[in-house]
Design an enzyme around this catalytic site. Structure first.
Site, mmCIF file in Angstrom:
data_model
loop_
_atom_site.group_PDB
_atom_site.id
_atom_site.type_symbol
_atom_site.label_atom_id
_atom_site.label_comp_id
_atom_site.label_asym_id
_atom_site.label_seq_id
_atom_site.Cartn_x
_atom_site.Cartn_y
_atom_site.Cartn_z
ATOM 1 N N SER A 150 16.112 14.258 -0.951
ATOM 2 C CA SER A 150 17.146 13.324 -0.527
ATOM 3 C C SER A 150 16.539 12.203 0.314
ATOM 4 O O SER A 150 15.630 12.436 1.110
ATOM 5 C CB SER A 150 18.199 14.055 0.300
ATOM 6 O OG SER A 150 19.126 13.142 0.852
ATOM 7 N N ARG B 293 0.827 -1.216 0.000
ATOM 8 C CA ARG B 293 0.000 0.000 0.000
ATOM 9 C C ARG B 293 0.859 1.264 0.000
ATOM 10 O O ARG B 293 0.511 2.256 -0.641
ATOM 11 C CB ARG B 293 -0.958 0.020 1.196
ATOM 12 C CG ARG B 293 -2.069 -0.987 1.091
ATOM 13 C CD ARG B 293 -3.032 -0.612 -0.030
ATOM 14 N NE ARG B 293 -4.103 -1.568 -0.085
ATOM 15 C CZ ARG B 293 -4.484 -2.220 -1.180
ATOM 16 N NH1 ARG B 293 -3.898 -1.985 -2.324
ATOM 17 N NH2 ARG B 293 -5.459 -3.080 -1.142
ATOM 18 N N GLU C 101 2.014 1.578 -3.456
ATOM 19 C CA GLU C 101 0.875 2.003 -4.269
ATOM 20 C C GLU C 101 0.611 3.500 -4.093
ATOM 21 O O GLU C 101 0.369 4.222 -5.063
ATOM 22 C CB GLU C 101 -0.368 1.203 -3.863
ATOM 23 C CG GLU C 101 -1.602 1.536 -4.654
ATOM 24 C CD GLU C 101 -2.808 0.740 -4.188
ATOM 25 O OE1 GLU C 101 -3.494 0.184 -5.066
ATOM 26 O OE2 GLU C 101 -3.057 0.679 -2.959
#
Length: 165
Positions: free
Chosen positions: A116, A90, A93
């Site tokens: 960074s 997730r 995603e």
């Protein structure tokens, strides 16, 4: 090397479990973020000398041998199968879904550059939403790094102009 890391991580996780403390509690006791404490105990970050006494105070059963191992630069890696874990999936995603918009906003607000992941802080917090349900707050706090124009005269590795073939 991988087996040694796995053994060390197993010992560190056992010490954490034995302490009964959460990553957030350990973070409060050491002055670190909860994610950084987790990184230390997973051998994904190097324990700095000034932090070692604080971590030992928080985890008194931490041995000299483990502290010595944690002080070495770690092999930062991940298990490719980790993406199958629902939480990790997730998170991936979410970055894939929102990544392009996040990139555009970074470029709009800062210019052509990136965030960074070295000069970087990360924490996970729990808050109540407006509906009273628990919500996860993930903070990614990274230094802005502008992309540089690659001018020949700025390349210190070049002591003389390129010779023509």
């Amino acid at each position: 090397m991988a087996q040694n890391k796995a053994n060390t991580v197993s010992q560190l996780q056992a010490l954490k479990d034995k302490s009964g403390k959460s990553y957030t509690q350990l973070a409060e006791e050491t002055g670190l973020t909860n994610v950084y404490v987790a990184q230390l105990l997973r051998r994904q970050a190097q324990l700095k000398p000034e932090t070692a006494p604080k971590l030992r105070a928080a985890l008194p059963d931490l041995t000299d041998e483990l502290l010595h191992e944690m002080a070495k630069p770690p092999l930062r890696s991940y298990d490719p199968n980790l993406i199958q874990d629902p939480t990790v999936y997730r998170l991936n995603e979410a970055v894939m879904h929102f990544g392009e918009s996040i990139k555009e906003i970074i470029n709009e607000d800062f210019g052509d550059g990136i965030m960074s992941a070295i000069d970087f802080y990360c924490s996970v917090d729990k808050v109540k939403g407006v509906d009273g349900k628990d919500r996860v707050v993930l903070t990614l706090d990274g230094k802005y790094l502008p992309h540089s124009e690659q001018k020949t005269e700025h390349m210190v590795s070049r002591t003389r102009p390129l010779e023509k073939q």
